[in-house]
Scaffold this motif. Sequence first.
Motif, PDB file in Angstrom:
ATOM      1  N   ARG A  44       1.799  -5.177  14.682  1.00  0.00           N
ATOM      2  CA  ARG A  44       2.822  -5.170  15.670  1.00  0.00           C
ATOM      3  C   ARG A  44       3.773  -4.074  15.161  1.00  0.00           C
ATOM      4  NH1 ARG A  44       3.321 -11.716  15.816  1.00  0.00           N
ATOM      5  NH2 ARG A  44       1.746 -12.026  17.609  1.00  0.00           N
ATOM      6  N   LEU A  45       4.273  -4.003  13.977  1.00  0.00           N
ATOM      7  CA  LEU A  45       5.310  -2.824  13.576  1.00  0.00           C
ATOM      8  C   LEU A  45       4.779  -1.656  13.662  1.00  0.00           C
ATOM      9  CD1 LEU A  45       6.829  -4.635  10.214  1.00  0.00           C
ATOM     10  CD2 LEU A  45       7.839  -4.288  12.683  1.00  0.00           C
ATOM     11  N   THR A  46       3.377  -1.383  13.440  1.00  0.00           N
ATOM     12  CA  THR A  46       2.846   0.151  13.521  1.00  0.00           C
ATOM     13  C   THR A  46       2.649   0.456  15.000  1.00  0.00           C
ATOM     14  OG1 THR A  46       0.835  -0.482  12.624  1.00  0.00           O
ATOM     15  CG2 THR A  46       2.444  -0.014  11.289  1.00  0.00           C
ATOM     16  N   ARG A  47       2.506  -0.579  15.883  1.00  0.00           N
ATOM     17  CA  ARG A  47       2.008   0.009  17.223  1.00  0.00           C
ATOM     18  C   ARG A  47       2.872   0.917  17.812  1.00  0.00           C
ATOM     19  NH1 ARG A  47       1.523  -5.247  19.898  1.00  0.00           N
ATOM     20  NH2 ARG A  47      -0.214  -5.751  18.770  1.00  0.00           N
ATOM     21  N   GLY A  48       2.010   2.181  18.339  1.00  0.00           N
ATOM     22  CA  GLY A  48       2.864   3.360  18.851  1.00  0.00           C
ATOM     23  C   GLY A  48       3.439   4.161  17.852  1.00  0.00           C
ATOM     24  N   LEU A  49       3.114   3.975  16.525  1.00  0.00           N
ATOM     25  CA  LEU A  49       3.894   4.646  15.329  1.00  0.00           C
ATOM     26  C   LEU A  49       3.064   6.261  15.161  1.00  0.00           C
ATOM     27  CD1 LEU A  49       5.870   4.793  12.831  1.00  0.00           C
ATOM     28  CD2 LEU A  49       4.128   3.958  11.466  1.00  0.00           C
ATOM     29  N   ASP A  50       3.641   7.367  15.093  1.00  0.00           N
ATOM     30  CA  ASP A  50       3.033   8.502  14.944  1.00  0.00           C
ATOM     31  C   ASP A  50       2.699   8.627  13.446  1.00  0.00           C
ATOM     32  OD1 ASP A  50       2.260  11.171  14.923  1.00  0.00           O
ATOM     33  OD2 ASP A  50       3.853  11.918  15.833  1.00  0.00           O
ATOM     34  N   PRO A  51       1.638   8.809  12.786  1.00  0.00           N
ATOM     35  CA  PRO A  51       1.584   9.013  11.316  1.00  0.00           C
ATOM     36  C   PRO A  51       2.024  10.312  11.021  1.00  0.00           C
ATOM     37  CG  PRO A  51      -0.572   8.485  12.591  1.00  0.00           C
ATOM     38  CD  PRO A  51       0.507   8.551  13.867  1.00  0.00           C
ATOM     39  N   ASP A  52       2.289  11.181  11.873  1.00  0.00           N
ATOM     40  CA  ASP A  52       3.002  12.371  11.168  1.00  0.00           C
ATOM     41  C   ASP A  52       4.413  12.169  11.138  1.00  0.00           C
ATOM     42  OD1 ASP A  52       0.369  14.021  11.187  1.00  0.00           O
ATOM     43  OD2 ASP A  52       0.747  14.342  13.396  1.00  0.00           O
ATOM     44  N   GLN A  53       4.815  11.148  11.687  1.00  0.00           N
ATOM     45  CA  GLN A  53       6.397  10.733  11.744  1.00  0.00           C
ATOM     46  C   GLN A  53       6.910   9.966  10.716  1.00  0.00           C
ATOM     47  OE1 GLN A  53       8.679  12.889  13.356  1.00  0.00           O
ATOM     48  NE2 GLN A  53       6.773  14.091  14.027  1.00  0.00           N
ATOM     49  N   ILE A  54       5.818   9.493   9.766  1.00  0.00           N
ATOM     50  CA  ILE A  54       5.995   8.544   8.757  1.00  0.00           C
ATOM     51  C   ILE A  54       7.049   9.173   7.623  1.00  0.00           C
ATOM     52  CG2 ILE A  54       5.131   7.123   6.679  1.00  0.00           C
ATOM     53  CD1 ILE A  54       2.685   6.858   8.494  1.00  0.00           C
ATOM     54  N   ALA A  55       8.287   8.228   7.449  1.00  0.00           N
ATOM     55  CA  ALA A  55       9.218   8.543   6.464  1.00  0.00           C
ATOM     56  C   ALA A  55       8.765   8.422   5.135  1.00  0.00           C
ATOM     57  CB  ALA A  55      10.283   7.592   6.506  1.00  0.00           C
ATOM     58  N   PRO A  56       9.296   9.378   4.182  1.00  0.00           N
ATOM     59  CA  PRO A  56       8.498   9.724   2.927  1.00  0.00           C
ATOM     60  C   PRO A  56       8.613   8.131   2.184  1.00  0.00           C
ATOM     61  CG  PRO A  56      10.223  11.383   3.286  1.00  0.00           C
ATOM     62  CD  PRO A  56      10.096  10.217   4.495  1.00  0.00           C
ATOM     63  N   GLU A  57       9.755   7.260   2.404  1.00  0.00           N
ATOM     64  CA  GLU A  57       9.702   6.042   1.599  1.00  0.00           C
ATOM     65  C   GLU A  57       8.652   5.119   2.243  1.00  0.00           C
ATOM     66  OE1 GLU A  57      12.693   6.405   4.233  1.00  0.00           O
ATOM     67  OE2 GLU A  57      13.037   8.024   2.914  1.00  0.00           O
ATOM     68  N   VAL A  58       8.271   5.233   3.401  1.00  0.00           N
ATOM     69  CA  VAL A  58       7.171   4.275   3.947  1.00  0.00           C
ATOM     70  C   VAL A  58       5.994   4.823   3.249  1.00  0.00           C
ATOM     71  CG1 VAL A  58       5.976   3.641   6.121  1.00  0.00           C
ATOM     72  CG2 VAL A  58       8.530   3.829   6.243  1.00  0.00           C
ATOM     73  N   ALA A  59       5.738   6.159   3.309  1.00  0.00           N
ATOM     74  CA  ALA A  59       4.441   6.769   2.860  1.00  0.00           C
ATOM     75  C   ALA A  59       4.298   6.074   1.176  1.00  0.00           C
ATOM     76  CB  ALA A  59       4.409   8.162   2.818  1.00  0.00           C
ATOM     77  N   ASP A  60       5.399   6.461   0.552  1.00  0.00           N
ATOM     78  CA  ASP A  60       5.539   5.967  -0.871  1.00  0.00           C
ATOM     79  C   ASP A  60       4.985   4.332  -0.988  1.00  0.00           C
ATOM     80  OD1 ASP A  60       6.256   8.225  -1.629  1.00  0.00           O
ATOM     81  OD2 ASP A  60       8.297   7.685  -2.092  1.00  0.00           O
ATOM     82  N   GLN A  61       5.465   3.556  -0.106  1.00  0.00           N
ATOM     83  CA  GLN A  61       5.284   2.308  -0.130  1.00  0.00           C
ATOM     84  C   GLN A  61       3.660   1.973   0.232  1.00  0.00           C
ATOM     85  OE1 GLN A  61       6.890  -0.497  -1.458  1.00  0.00           O
ATOM     86  NE2 GLN A  61       5.000  -1.518  -1.408  1.00  0.00           N
ATOM     87  N   LEU A  62       3.054   2.543   1.309  1.00  0.00           N
ATOM     88  CA  LEU A  62       1.838   2.474   1.602  1.00  0.00           C
ATOM     89  C   LEU A  62       0.939   3.036   0.482  1.00  0.00           C
ATOM     90  CD1 LEU A  62       1.918   4.208   5.312  1.00  0.00           C
ATOM     91  CD2 LEU A  62       1.173   1.903   4.600  1.00  0.00           C
ATOM     92  N   ALA A  63       1.225   4.086  -0.455  1.00  0.00           N
ATOM     93  CA  ALA A  63       0.475   4.450  -1.570  1.00  0.00           C
ATOM     94  C   ALA A  63       0.406   3.512  -2.453  1.00  0.00           C
ATOM     95  CB  ALA A  63       1.178   5.637  -1.860  1.00  0.00           C
ATOM     96  N   ARG A  64       1.703   2.707  -2.585  1.00  0.00           N
ATOM     97  CA  ARG A  64       1.532   1.587  -3.622  1.00  0.00           C
ATOM     98  C   ARG A  64       0.714   0.373  -3.174  1.00  0.00           C
ATOM     99  NH1 ARG A  64       6.971   3.083  -4.324  1.00  0.00           N
ATOM    100  NH2 ARG A  64       7.709   1.714  -2.738  1.00  0.00           N
ATOM    101  N   LEU A  65       0.735   0.134  -1.767  1.00  0.00           N
ATOM    102  CA  LEU A  65      -0.013  -0.894  -1.204  1.00  0.00           C
ATOM    103  C   LEU A  65      -1.635  -0.489  -1.598  1.00  0.00           C
ATOM    104  CD1 LEU A  65      -0.423  -3.537   0.226  1.00  0.00           C
ATOM    105  CD2 LEU A  65      -0.082  -2.291   2.320  1.00  0.00           C
ATOM    106  N   SER A  66      -1.805   0.667  -1.158  1.00  0.00           N
ATOM    107  CA  SER A  66      -3.028   1.120  -1.274  1.00  0.00           C
ATOM    108  C   SER A  66      -3.581   0.924  -2.812  1.00  0.00           C
ATOM    109  CB  SER A  66      -3.358   2.648  -1.067  1.00  0.00           C
ATOM    110  OG  SER A  66      -4.672   3.060  -1.049  1.00  0.00           O
ATOM    111  N   ARG A  67      -2.637   1.382  -3.697  1.00  0.00           N
ATOM    112  CA  ARG A  67      -3.342   1.009  -5.082  1.00  0.00           C
ATOM    113  C   ARG A  67      -3.523  -0.345  -5.442  1.00  0.00           C
ATOM    114  NH1 ARG A  67       0.265   5.067  -5.757  1.00  0.00           N
ATOM    115  NH2 ARG A  67       2.115   3.854  -6.392  1.00  0.00           N
ATOM    116  N   ALA A  68      -2.639  -1.223  -4.920  1.00  0.00           N
ATOM    117  CA  ALA A  68      -2.845  -2.739  -5.226  1.00  0.00           C
ATOM    118  C   ALA A  68      -4.093  -3.311  -4.432  1.00  0.00           C
ATOM    119  CB  ALA A  68      -1.297  -3.405  -4.568  1.00  0.00           C
ATOM    120  N   LEU A  69      -4.057  -2.786  -3.208  1.00  0.00           N
ATOM    121  CA  LEU A  69      -5.495  -3.259  -2.619  1.00  0.00           C
ATOM    122  C   LEU A  69      -6.828  -2.706  -3.311  1.00  0.00           C
ATOM    123  CD1 LEU A  69      -4.395  -2.402   1.067  1.00  0.00           C
ATOM    124  CD2 LEU A  69      -4.935  -5.036  -0.002  1.00  0.00           C
ATOM    125  N   SER A  70      -6.880  -1.443  -3.712  1.00  0.00           N
ATOM    126  CA  SER A  70      -7.983  -0.964  -4.432  1.00  0.00           C
ATOM    127  C   SER A  70      -8.257  -1.864  -5.832  1.00  0.00           C
ATOM    128  CB  SER A  70      -7.790   0.626  -5.025  1.00  0.00           C
ATOM    129  OG  SER A  70      -7.615   1.275  -3.733  1.00  0.00           O
TER     130      SER A  70
END
Length: 109
Positions: A44-70
């Motif tokens: 719901r939160l990412t509906r319509g979100l442009d991946p090219d417009q992701i803030a650096p803080e969000v990108a960092d958190q996504l990377a942490r989540l990706s590592r945790a998921l792996s």
Amino acid sequence: MLIASLKRLEAVVAAETEALLTHRPFDQEAVNLRKSQSLLELTRLTRGLDPDQIAPEVADQLARLSRALSRNQGVVGQHLRAVEEISEIVTQAIRDSESDGTYSGHLRR
């Protein structure tokens, strides 16, 4: 709000991973429910979100989540392989106990 949601999901995944690694009992159904709720919230939160417009803080958190998921995927996979091995051992033991050895080539004593 998106970062908070990502952090919550990371915490759930990390707790599950830690419980599996330490062989601590946990409520798998509750963990799965929390992960499902997080996925719905993120959808719901990412509906319509442009991946090219992701803030650096969000990108960092996504990377942490990706590592945790792996890490979680590896630990869960290891546990599933162990369950499969145990299941095969139990299945073979049941077959052996029910067999009189007639077709196996081994004499039962």
